[in-house]
Design a protein around this motif. Sequence first.
Motif, PDB file in Angstrom:
ATOM      1  N   ALA A   1       0.806  -1.224   0.000  1.00 37.21           N
ATOM      2  CA  ALA A   1       0.000   0.000   0.000  1.00 37.21           C
ATOM      3  C   ALA A   1       0.839   1.274   0.000  1.00 37.21           C
ATOM      4  O   ALA A   1       0.353   2.348  -0.338  1.00 37.21           O
ATOM      5  CB  ALA A   1      -0.924   0.007   1.210  1.00 37.21           C
ATOM      6  N   GLY A   2       2.095   1.160   0.392  1.00 40.92           N
ATOM      7  CA  GLY A   2       2.956   2.338   0.362  1.00 40.92           C
ATOM      8  C   GLY A   2       2.880   3.206   1.606  1.00 40.92           C
ATOM      9  O   GLY A   2       3.455   4.292   1.636  1.00 40.92           O
ATOM     10  N   PHE A   3       2.159   2.752   2.648  1.00 35.29           N
ATOM     11  CA  PHE A   3       2.144   3.509   3.905  1.00 35.29           C
ATOM     12  C   PHE A   3       3.350   3.120   4.753  1.00 35.29           C
ATOM     13  O   PHE A   3       3.879   2.012   4.630  1.00 35.29           O
ATOM     14  CB  PHE A   3       0.878   3.186   4.715  1.00 35.29           C
ATOM     15  CG  PHE A   3      -0.404   3.550   4.035  1.00 35.29           C
ATOM     16  CD1 PHE A   3      -0.663   4.862   3.673  1.00 35.29           C
ATOM     17  CD2 PHE A   3      -1.366   2.588   3.750  1.00 35.29           C
ATOM     18  CE1 PHE A   3      -1.851   5.213   3.043  1.00 35.29           C
ATOM     19  CE2 PHE A   3      -2.556   2.929   3.120  1.00 35.29           C
ATOM     20  CZ  PHE A   3      -2.797   4.238   2.767  1.00 35.29           C
TER      21      PHE A   3
ATOM     22  N   GLY B   1      -8.754   0.689  -3.061  1.00 29.27           N
ATOM     23  CA  GLY B   1      -7.997   1.443  -2.070  1.00 29.27           C
ATOM     24  C   GLY B   1      -7.100   0.550  -1.248  1.00 29.27           C
ATOM     25  O   GLY B   1      -6.885  -0.630  -1.561  1.00 29.27           O
ATOM     26  N   SER B   2      -6.582   1.094  -0.169  1.00 27.59           N
ATOM     27  CA  SER B   2      -5.649   0.308   0.639  1.00 27.59           C
ATOM     28  C   SER B   2      -5.828   0.572   2.125  1.00 27.59           C
ATOM     29  O   SER B   2      -4.923   0.371   2.908  1.00 27.59           O
ATOM     30  CB  SER B   2      -4.217   0.632   0.216  1.00 27.59           C
ATOM     31  OG  SER B   2      -4.028   2.027   0.250  1.00 27.59           O
ATOM     32  N   ILE B   3      -7.010   1.033   2.487  1.00 28.33           N
ATOM     33  CA  ILE B   3      -7.304   1.274   3.899  1.00 28.33           C
ATOM     34  C   ILE B   3      -8.182   0.115   4.382  1.00 28.33           C
ATOM     35  O   ILE B   3      -9.234  -0.153   3.800  1.00 28.33           O
ATOM     36  CB  ILE B   3      -7.981   2.645   4.085  1.00 28.33           C
ATOM     37  CG1 ILE B   3      -7.011   3.727   3.584  1.00 28.33           C
ATOM     38  CG2 ILE B   3      -8.362   2.867   5.541  1.00 28.33           C
ATOM     39  CD1 ILE B   3      -7.578   5.109   3.539  1.00 28.33           C
TER      40      ILE B   3
ATOM     41  N   ARG C   1      -3.671  -2.506  -4.489  1.00 28.18           N
ATOM     42  CA  ARG C   1      -2.786  -1.881  -3.507  1.00 28.18           C
ATOM     43  C   ARG C   1      -2.965  -2.469  -2.113  1.00 28.18           C
ATOM     44  O   ARG C   1      -2.245  -2.108  -1.194  1.00 28.18           O
ATOM     45  CB  ARG C   1      -3.002  -0.359  -3.467  1.00 28.18           C
ATOM     46  CG  ARG C   1      -2.675   0.363  -4.769  1.00 28.18           C
ATOM     47  CD  ARG C   1      -1.255   0.092  -5.245  1.00 28.18           C
ATOM     48  NE  ARG C   1      -0.260   0.570  -4.314  1.00 28.18           N
ATOM     49  CZ  ARG C   1       0.470   1.663  -4.472  1.00 28.18           C
ATOM     50  NH1 ARG C   1       0.325   2.396  -5.535  1.00 28.18           N
ATOM     51  NH2 ARG C   1       1.369   2.016  -3.567  1.00 28.18           N
TER      52      ARG C   1
ATOM     53  N   ASP D   1      -2.101   8.863   5.283  1.00 30.03           N
ATOM     54  CA  ASP D   1      -1.536   9.836   4.341  1.00 30.03           C
ATOM     55  C   ASP D   1      -2.600  10.663   3.615  1.00 30.03           C
ATOM     56  O   ASP D   1      -2.436  11.022   2.437  1.00 30.03           O
ATOM     57  CB  ASP D   1      -0.626   9.136   3.322  1.00 30.03           C
ATOM     58  CG  ASP D   1       0.670   8.667   3.954  1.00 30.03           C
ATOM     59  OD1 ASP D   1       0.976   9.132   5.070  1.00 30.03           O
ATOM     60  OD2 ASP D   1       1.364   7.843   3.347  1.00 30.03           O
TER      61      ASP D   1
ATOM     62  N   GLY E   1       4.257   7.951   3.739  1.00 26.94           N
ATOM     63  CA  GLY E   1       4.680   6.804   2.933  1.00 26.94           C
ATOM     64  C   GLY E   1       5.072   7.209   1.535  1.00 26.94           C
ATOM     65  O   GLY E   1       5.478   8.345   1.279  1.00 26.94           O
ATOM     66  N   GLU E   2       4.890   6.260   0.657  1.00 30.56           N
ATOM     67  CA  GLU E   2       5.283   6.436  -0.750  1.00 30.56           C
ATOM     68  C   GLU E   2       4.519   7.601  -1.391  1.00 30.56           C
ATOM     69  O   GLU E   2       3.337   7.801  -1.121  1.00 30.56           O
ATOM     70  CB  GLU E   2       4.922   5.120  -1.453  1.00 30.56           C
ATOM     71  CG  GLU E   2       5.041   5.099  -2.941  1.00 30.56           C
ATOM     72  CD  GLU E   2       4.335   3.851  -3.478  1.00 30.56           C
ATOM     73  OE1 GLU E   2       3.493   3.987  -4.367  1.00 30.56           O
ATOM     74  OE2 GLU E   2       4.614   2.746  -2.984  1.00 30.56           O
ATOM     75  N   LEU E   3       5.229   8.354  -2.212  1.00 31.57           N
ATOM     76  CA  LEU E   3       4.593   9.460  -2.929  1.00 31.57           C
ATOM     77  C   LEU E   3       4.762   9.204  -4.430  1.00 31.57           C
ATOM     78  O   LEU E   3       5.851   9.377  -4.971  1.00 31.57           O
ATOM     79  CB  LEU E   3       5.258  10.789  -2.540  1.00 31.57           C
ATOM     80  CG  LEU E   3       4.685  12.060  -3.154  1.00 31.57           C
ATOM     81  CD1 LEU E   3       3.245  12.283  -2.732  1.00 31.57           C
ATOM     82  CD2 LEU E   3       5.536  13.277  -2.787  1.00 31.57           C
TER      83      LEU E   3
END
Lengths: 351, 392
Positions: free
Chosen positions: B59-61, B109-111, B136, B231, B269-271
């Motif tokens: 997810a990139g968090f 999404g990724s939440i 994600r 984020d 996290g990831e941008l």
Amino acid sequence: MRQDLDARVLAWMAEADWRADEPRFTALALELFCFQFAHCTPYRRFCEARGATPDSVSDWRDVPAVPAGTFKEVAIRSFPAEHTCKTFRTSGTSSGRRGELHLDTLALYEASLLPPIRRFLFPDLESARAEGGERFRIIVMAPTPREAPDSSLSHMFGRMLDALGTSDSGFCMKPARLLEQATAPVALCGTAFAFVHLLEDAGPVRLPDGSRVMETGGFKGRGREISRGELYAWIEEKLGVPPARIVNQYGMTELGSQFYDSVLREPERPRRKLAPPWTRVRLVDPETGRDAMPGKPGLVTIHDLANTGSVAAIQTADLGHAIEDGFDVLGREPGAEERGCSIAADLMLGA
Amino acid sequence: MTSAAEIRAAGERLAEAGAALRDRPRGRTVDAFASLLEAWRDPGGTWQKRLVETLPGSAGFSPENVREGLARGLEHWTGNALRELVSRELEKIGEDARGFPRTSVLLAGSIPMPTITSLMGPLLLHSPVLAKPASRDPVTADLFAESLRDLDPELGAAIEVIPFASDDSQCAEAFFDADCVVATGSDETVFAITRFVRAGARLVAHGHRLSVAVVGPEHAEALALDVALWDQLGCLSPVAAYCDAADAERLAEALAQALSETEKRLPRGELPTASAAAIRRELDEAAMRRAAGRDVSVRGDEALRWAVVREADAGFRPAPLHRFVRVHPIESRDQLLQALASLAPHLAGIATDLPSEVFAPFCVRVCTPGTLQAPPLAWHHDGQPLLAPLAR
């Protein structure tokens, strides 16, 4: 100072030999920065806030670039407002604001648009040019300059028709019948959106050999969205013009110069957009503000010496990637999914 | 990747599992999910730990953000909260309400929290679930199914999680061949799947939304937490703060400081490059507006880890997310309500210490600053009830 700058840029545009000539570009870019810093107050304050002044900047890459969206809200002129002779406006969006490029002369704008068209859309006319016979049948799917006096695209097409079109060339929003009857090569030009409309209606025809297509712009906010690859396949299917003879033009109201695909001029090399020598294209890493690492996408940032009356360095809203000595603009990643469930507010605003 | 035949086979297994649920007492199912939620809401428990280990990669968090987001998001999701929610909803839709023979759930999404409720809802009505995980977040749905199998094999057999390529139309046809489809995603995504949903089938769509805050400078820290969690990518993440005009600049300054501090504890996290480009563009455009004499202030971290733009007016502007907040000065309550009215169709939540009656015209969740990311279980993603839309 401005007249001298304009004259030197115009002289460069008139040269048939396209050499990048870095020292010449740097000298002109820095002089132009001095001029615009002195004569465009919002730009001067923007630069000062970044610590960029004519004294501190010695490389054109360090000249601060103005985001193109600013033209929707701030009048950017390096000349007195009362000297404005022409204002081009971006197409409207549901946000209601339109970007404006104010000009006090059309000389550079017009001088900059024809050489790239000749070079990348009509490279086969270059030999004919020497013999004074450089004309081609051009059909443009766009409003005429009279119908859309503030459209830079219509203006450009009008100039192209005047300079390069045969007597049976012209504007035509629904050219299906004209195309069916064509017996000689045609250059069919228009926005990608106009092509979608044409292809939805047109029966399959095979345009004469030597025909070509020039498409520009996108579909954002226009309902139907297809990829460039799909559009080109559709054009080949319906008009008989293969992708190798379809040229994408990348341009925007805020810029004096335009960028074209190389496919007709260099068919054996990868499709990419090549910059006229009086422009520079940087791909900037938005996180660092420095050039993107090789192979990585970056914000397309254009330094255009044709923009003497506004600002030369423009940060576009597009991401691009480098291809050999040129670049291409990236569309949305296919299949890319959002990480969250917050609406992308620019979509909500229709900006 | 999965084939259409595998999806159809999963559908057949689910039909059998659904038949087994037919005579199962509802109370047993509710009790099972109450136990499951208790296990999930424990920050030291297996499921949160495993999510903290696995979700950041896809997810990139940052792991810190996932840990804090889960702890806060699941804190109030108790077994009793579930029992009350089910009881309340069944009162309205009927004690014997049942779901469809199968519900296909398209996750996005990724939440994790919306994923949990999206999967749990149909199962509470004894409708077997075929779920496609979000690209994600390939982990939450699998962990949920695993935890259910561990706890209650009969219910666990009634959920299958099957990933497949989004552009595989044969898989999509097999997946959406259900009596009920739950889809989460952008308007574009929801529109795209309508062509696969068969005539007469129920489509329950959860579109994307956004949240805002109506606060003063004293709430800067709490607001920074609401922004930083996930984020700012969730529909309960505030993208704009409306503030009394006299205090707006002070709020912007305090919020910038609070975001900077929060970044140390909950690193962003990831941008993605496109998001970084959008933030850069919005910051530069704001700087140009300021240079042109507009009453705007711009604050931001050089690496784009957070940004605060104090605007000159209440007009909504693009929100590039990833901890980018606009502060809008408000001259009067009427002006505030007018500004919110323009967002109403997309509004999910408002963080404020004003009485909730002030926001009665809007059908949104109103909560105190700092608690936006901890919605009660009864608040299901975009305000729809959990069970009613899924009942036959």
